[in-house]
Write an enzyme that holds these catalytic residues in place. Structure first.
Site, PDB file in Angstrom:
ATOM      1  N   CYS A  41      37.642   9.962  31.210  1.00 28.51           N
ATOM      2  CA  CYS A  41      37.932  11.341  31.613  1.00 28.51           C
ATOM      3  C   CYS A  41      38.976  12.019  30.740  1.00 28.51           C
ATOM      4  O   CYS A  41      38.825  13.178  30.357  1.00 28.51           O
ATOM      5  CB  CYS A  41      38.357  11.374  33.081  1.00 28.51           C
ATOM      6  SG  CYS A  41      39.676  10.212  33.493  1.00 28.51           S
TER       7      CYS A  41
ATOM      8  N   CYS B  77      41.724   4.766  38.478  1.00 25.54           N
ATOM      9  CA  CYS B  77      41.887   6.160  38.898  1.00 25.54           C
ATOM     10  C   CYS B  77      41.452   6.334  40.349  1.00 25.54           C
ATOM     11  O   CYS B  77      42.114   7.022  41.127  1.00 25.54           O
ATOM     12  CB  CYS B  77      41.080   7.085  37.991  1.00 25.54           C
ATOM     13  SG  CYS B  77      41.239   8.833  38.423  1.00 25.54           S
TER      14      CYS B  77
END
Length: 372
Positions: free
Chosen positions: A195, A99
């Protein structure tokens, strides 16, 4: 077009809030940008809308403009598809590393440049220094919060355009600064886990994308103890979720995952957190990323981490001709896991890192030989 020189990635948490506050108070022309990286899947577990509201409120309090970008398609293609493929192959990926490389320091950086900014800033706990024209990534002052492990895939272009305003602070100081400034995020709970999964059950989430297939749970010598619900739901060293009660002929000690045979759908378990089957002294990696652009030497000694927050481990590095690594540790390492990252350090300086592809753990070697 923004008049800001630095765009701050506003996540809706206390860290990015204080990062923005510190830059504003230092006189830096800034704006915020909220990234939506995960499309709401209808589960009610996605906190993106709450985080967006908090980011807007903080920017309002600070008197700075805020921009919005939806990177959910880029996240799916660049991070989540890889995450699923790795689990399907029996490995344990680290989506935070991807990410950062693919979203926060690529698409976010591009968006900031499109807005006319020179720099981006985030609430990561890390430091950047430029020494002789070379950008170096350093550990944070607060070692318990240091996030350089997750940032090791960044290069010169990204780091030279990045600010980490929290690098010299401790987390307790960050919360106190936020409280004194009247920021609504000062007491907001830190996000935990992966997340896009949030607080929900990991196995239930993964089962939506990788249907469960039960199989045998065995000891390393082949004795069948029961069934597992899906081999890719487990990772090396895991104790939770095995549901092994008292087994005749064995001591009443806890069981741990010590190996996975995805092809045969077998999960291997052994007793004791310090099982010999969990230990290795050498690992091999995929192609390594060097923050400086090149290794310091073809063979050298340094410190390494094979998981986040692990104390630094002494090792010898051999850079192989194909750009992969052989890492030989001074002491045996527990639960070194293919799919995770090995990250290299010279003191505070992060040299780079790579995805772990294999180790010399006894059971892993045996399974590789059987598969060959």
């Amino acid at each position: 077009m923004s008049t800001a020189r630095t765009i701050v990635g506003m996540s809706g948490g206390v860290d990015s809030s204080v990062a923005a506050l510190r830059l504003r108070d230092a006189g830096e022309p800034i704006a915020g940008l909220f990234m939506q990286n995960w499309a709401d899947d209808g589960s009610g577990d996605c906190r993106a809308e709450d985080d967006r509201r908090d980011a807007v409120a903080v920017c309002g309090r600070l008197g700075i403009p805020i921009h919005f970008r939806d990177f959910s398609r880029e996240y799916w293609d660049g991070v989540f598809a890889h995450f699923l493929a790795e689990y399907a192959a029996g490995r344990t990926p680290n989506p935070d590393v991807l990410c950062n490389r693919e979203i926060k320091f690529k698409h976010f950086l591009d968006a900031a440049h499109e807005l006319g900014a020179e720099f981006i800033a985030t609430g990561h706990y890390a430091r950047v220094v430029v020494d002789g024209g070379e950008a170096k990534l350093l550990k944070a002052a607060d070692r318990s919060k240091d996030q350089s492990y997750f940032l090791h895939q960044l290069g010169q272009e990204q780091l030279s355009a990045t600010k980490f305003p929290l690098g010299d602070l401790r987390k307790t100081e960050v919360r106190e600064i936020a409280r004194e400034a009247g920021l609504s995020t000062h007491a907001k709970k830190d996000s935990t886990g992966i997340c896009f999964i949030g607080e929900r059950d990991f196995r239930e989430f993964l089962a939506r994308y990788l249907p469960a297939r039960t199989g045998e749970m065995r000891t390393p010598d082949g004795r069948v103890l029961g069934e597992h619900p899906g081999v890719f739901y487990f990772t090396l060293g895991q104790r939770e979720g095995l549901n092994i009660g008292g087994v005749r002929g064995f001591e009443p000690a806890p069981w741990y995952v010590v190996g996975k045979d995805v092809a045969r759908n077998v999960l291997y378990v052994d007793q004791g957190a310090d099982s010999a089957y969990l230990h290795s002294r050498t690992l091999w990696s995929e192609t390594v990323h060097w923050i400086a652009g090149a290794p310091p030497a073809a063979r050298f000694t340094c410190m390494a981490q094979t998981r986040y927050r692990q104390p630094d481990q002494a090792c010898e590095i051999v850079v192989r001709p194909d750009g992969t690594l052989e890492v030989r540790f001074a002491e045996p390492q527990r639960a070194v896991t293919p799919g995770q990252s090995v990250v290299l350090y010279d003191g505070d300086v992060c040299l780079g890192g790579a995805v772990i592809s294999a180790t010399d753990a006894a059971l892993e070697q045996r399974l590789r030989e059987h598969a060959a």
